[in-house]
Write a protein that holds these residues in place. Sequence first.
Motif, PDB file in Angstrom:
ATOM      1  N   LEU A   1       0.836  -1.207   0.000  1.00  0.00           N
ATOM      2  CA  LEU A   1       0.000   0.000   0.000  1.00  0.00           C
ATOM      3  C   LEU A   1       0.864   1.246   0.000  1.00  0.00           C
ATOM      4  CD1 LEU A   1      -2.928  -0.298   2.589  1.00  0.00           C
ATOM      5  CD2 LEU A   1      -3.073   0.121   0.163  1.00  0.00           C
TER       6      LEU A   1
ATOM      7  N   GLY B   1       2.253   1.948  -3.345  1.00  0.00           N
ATOM      8  CA  GLY B   1       1.206   2.430  -4.251  1.00  0.00           C
ATOM      9  C   GLY B   1       0.907   3.896  -4.028  1.00  0.00           C
ATOM     10  N   VAL B   2       0.746   4.258  -2.756  1.00  0.00           N
ATOM     11  CA  VAL B   2       0.422   5.652  -2.425  1.00  0.00           C
ATOM     12  C   VAL B   2       1.593   6.570  -2.776  1.00  0.00           C
ATOM     13  CG1 VAL B   2      -0.074   7.226  -0.529  1.00  0.00           C
ATOM     14  CG2 VAL B   2      -1.200   5.006  -0.615  1.00  0.00           C
TER      15      VAL B   2
ATOM     16  N   ALA C   1       1.765   7.114  -6.458  1.00  0.00           N
ATOM     17  CA  ALA C   1       0.695   8.022  -6.909  1.00  0.00           C
ATOM     18  C   ALA C   1       1.094   9.470  -6.643  1.00  0.00           C
ATOM     19  CB  ALA C   1      -0.613   7.682  -6.206  1.00  0.00           C
TER      20      ALA C   1
ATOM     21  N   CYS D   1      -5.371  11.372  -8.913  1.00  0.00           N
ATOM     22  CA  CYS D   1      -4.506  10.685  -7.936  1.00  0.00           C
ATOM     23  C   CYS D   1      -5.073  10.831  -6.528  1.00  0.00           C
ATOM     24  CB  CYS D   1      -3.090  11.259  -7.970  1.00  0.00           C
ATOM     25  SG  CYS D   1      -2.164  10.765  -9.425  1.00  0.00           S
TER      26      CYS D   1
ATOM     27  N   VAL E   1      -6.530   7.469  -4.828  1.00  0.00           N
ATOM     28  CA  VAL E   1      -5.820   6.904  -3.670  1.00  0.00           C
ATOM     29  C   VAL E   1      -6.716   6.926  -2.433  1.00  0.00           C
ATOM     30  CG1 VAL E   1      -3.908   7.326  -2.080  1.00  0.00           C
ATOM     31  CG2 VAL E   1      -3.505   7.378  -4.523  1.00  0.00           C
ATOM     32  N   SER E   2      -7.411   8.044  -2.212  1.00  0.00           N
ATOM     33  CA  SER E   2      -8.262   8.141  -1.011  1.00  0.00           C
ATOM     34  C   SER E   2      -9.367   7.091  -1.041  1.00  0.00           C
ATOM     35  CB  SER E   2      -8.883   9.539  -0.902  1.00  0.00           C
ATOM     36  OG  SER E   2      -7.866  10.501  -0.862  1.00  0.00           O
TER      37      SER E   2
ATOM     38  N   SER F   1      -9.382   4.277  -2.668  1.00  0.00           N
ATOM     39  CA  SER F   1      -8.795   2.944  -2.529  1.00  0.00           C
ATOM     40  C   SER F   1      -8.552   2.616  -1.060  1.00  0.00           C
ATOM     41  CB  SER F   1      -7.470   2.855  -3.279  1.00  0.00           C
ATOM     42  OG  SER F   1      -7.659   3.229  -4.611  1.00  0.00           O
ATOM     43  N   MET F   2      -8.046   3.597  -0.335  1.00  0.00           N
ATOM     44  CA  MET F   2      -7.803   3.370   1.093  1.00  0.00           C
ATOM     45  C   MET F   2      -9.115   3.201   1.847  1.00  0.00           C
ATOM     46  SD  MET F   2      -4.558   3.350   1.578  1.00  0.00           S
ATOM     47  CE  MET F   2      -4.670   3.345   3.352  1.00  0.00           C
TER      48      MET F   2
ATOM     49  N   ILE G   1      -3.458  10.633   4.278  1.00  0.00           N
ATOM     50  CA  ILE G   1      -2.861  10.621   2.939  1.00  0.00           C
ATOM     51  C   ILE G   1      -3.646  11.539   2.007  1.00  0.00           C
ATOM     52  CG2 ILE G   1      -2.578   9.158   0.882  1.00  0.00           C
ATOM     53  CD1 ILE G   1      -1.948   6.885   2.874  1.00  0.00           C
TER      54      ILE G   1
ATOM     55  N   ALA H   1     -10.003   3.425  -9.310  1.00  0.00           N
ATOM     56  CA  ALA H   1     -10.001   2.767  -7.998  1.00  0.00           C
ATOM     57  C   ALA H   1     -11.030   1.639  -7.963  1.00  0.00           C
ATOM     58  CB  ALA H   1     -10.301   3.792  -6.904  1.00  0.00           C
TER      59      ALA H   1
END
Lengths: 411, 386
Positions: A280, A283-284, A287, B34, B38-39, B41-42, B264, B327
């Motif tokens: 993870l 990946g982050v 990105a 992005c 990403v947010s 996905s988390m 994040i 995502a």
Amino acid sequence: MRCYTQAVGPLFRLGSRSGDVRMKYWPLVQSALLRRPAEASLTLLAVTCGFALFGFMIALNAAYWRVIDSARVDRIYVNSRFDDPNGLPIALEKKIEAIDGVTRAGAFRWVSGYHQDPRHFASVYTVDGGMRFGWSEFPLTASQWDELFASGTGIFATKKAAERWGLHRGDTFEISTKPQVREDRASGWTFHVLGIVPDDPEWDEGVLVGSYRYAENARSAATRGRVLGFRVAVRDPARAAAIARQIDQTFANSDTPTKSVTSRDNAEAQARSGIAIASLTWGVGIAGLFMIVFLTGNSIAQSVRRRIPEFATLKAIGFTDVRVMKLVLMEAAIPCCLGAAVGTGLAAAFVAVPRRYIPRGLLNVPHPAVSVATLEWALGSALLIAIAGAVLPIVRLRHLNVSVALGGRAP
Amino acid sequence: MKVLNPPLVACRVGFMSLGQRLGSSLVIVVGIACVIGVSLSMLSITEGLVRMFSAGGDSSHAIVYSAVGQREGGAGLDRSSVGIILNAPGIAVGPDGKPLASAEIIESLPPAAGFSEGSLNLRGIGPEGSALMPGFKIVSGRMFRSGARELIVGQSAESEFGLKVGASVIMPNGEWPIVGAFTANGSYAESQLLGDAETVMSAARVADYGGVLVQLRSAAVFDEFKRWLTTNPALSVTAERQSDYLERTANRYSSFFTTFAYFIGCLMAMGAIFGSIQIMFSTVEARTREIATLRAIGYGPLAIAASFLFETIFLSLIGAVLGSIAARLLFNERQAISGDAIFRLRISGQMMVFGLVAAACLAILGGLMPAIRAARLPVARAIRAE
């Protein structure tokens, strides 16, 4: 052309055939960077945010690997194969130590109950003398181990555990259990804090360590002679996995089969069993970098587009394509590297936040530490981003038609 | 004569020149994609965990467990305590007159190679246990027989650990065959093996139960039920609605991922905002003459500001849509494991809408200052700009 002449002036004053080429370029680069301070600052801030994220992710990733790497390769955990609540007989300790390749085995058992309020679950990890070898990484000196086993009711608290329970050297710590746990039918166990010791990375929330012998003598006779498991030190780390299998085979058909695993395998299995934080974080981080590549590339492209006549002039007075490429690369690399350095500094500040200010949800991850390696990763990535962002503008400048550009027409 | 809305015209003029600013527009789109990708996905981890735990919850079910352990499967409940609990007021009774309750035990089993200790659990349930699981259904094989050394496996555990029907699990007293596989609304139970509680306890040499699950006559009687249990001097137990208990458990599992996602997301969002401001300032500069012309022919500063803001929002929304779709394609319904909970990651429509709203907010933050600058450009000077 004001900026151009300001920049080119020092080039000729300072430069010489034998002079430092980088010094000659610097005024040009400086003037390009500072021409639009607001835009430069915004780009720098965006890059800094990206690298703060990247630095934090690298540090978190490294923290997970540190846990795995720090796992002892010369140690085996031995537990009951079927999670038997009665654990294993202490008699197994001598049998395990008799296996070829085993240095010593240390036994452990918990004294568990609550402290003051039934909602405050508390426990003391009681250990025997073999733990000097089986758990040698625990930060107790030889005299402290002696003190622990000599004192009976004494316990050592790691810093986190001491903070959690508000303990200091000399304090007493009470744990309440069911009356039938103790032979004397008392419901309280009183421990005395012998000292506060540094944290052991194995225990996220700290640990209180006591003497197995003392706890065993206080238990009801019917429950004595049992342990929850062993930590076994082996002579040759290369044989640890084979010895673990041998231990399990030895007790496979007994009343108390065991499940043995090397510390390293255990750490790796734990890392794999949860959500894969390590992947993870990559990946982050990637990105975040992807975002910075686009931003930097755009920023450099805009800057070059605005200064096409200036670059045409430079080429007209003899600047080679390589020199122009170096100029553009430096313009791209400076904000990237500066952002990487400041961002990594910010990441270091995040991880330095005291535990009490960290949201509870984040407390269960290994504590990340920003190291020189993190900075190296960030700077290396910053240089790659600068190169990636500068490629298109450089290609454009290589094919620049100088006469057209100097004529003020779009090339 | 058709009257055109000034902000719309200004927006249209701006959009028509987007093609000339493709590179910088793409930066906003990619940046926001992005952040949102990403947010989401988390957050899909949190959403998946919450969905799994809430699937098994029922507010008319209650879990009774030891006051010391503070959780099911913690410190034990002896048989006499279970007998007293089953006499508590408010418990629904079945057609046979017996209380609808299941005294249960959770045992940890050695997991498959490569998984950590504690990731595979066996739940021993009483005769009413399966009836108390919402959506319980045998999907292959058959139910285990009471008193027999047999197990059934949840679908999630079946796929994660490769425990197929017909295989067997080594227990302390020999091999127990897996005779069936079940589903239970995608709940936490699907991460486990199920067997007969008494037989499991006998095999594990455990005397105490881990907790008792009861069906109440209605959700409203819970308070009375709990009061009776907690004030009973013969008991040292506490009770919790199953839905509350599972929510608390879900939070324990997911709090890290939620906090991590927002941390994040915020950091990336700050980067995207700074990037958007920088790009939109450049856009203002590139369109200076265009803006001045619009102002000169009568369009007000508000229309100009609105056009810039709309442009930023438009680009951000494209980014948010792309990020959300990426995502969703990559993670939605992917199976994951956290501790002993096997669940499916989830990016719901509601989360995607949240992503769009968040992107619009970021766009406003990133586009506001450039929009104000565009609106305040002095017309006379701007119209002569190169």
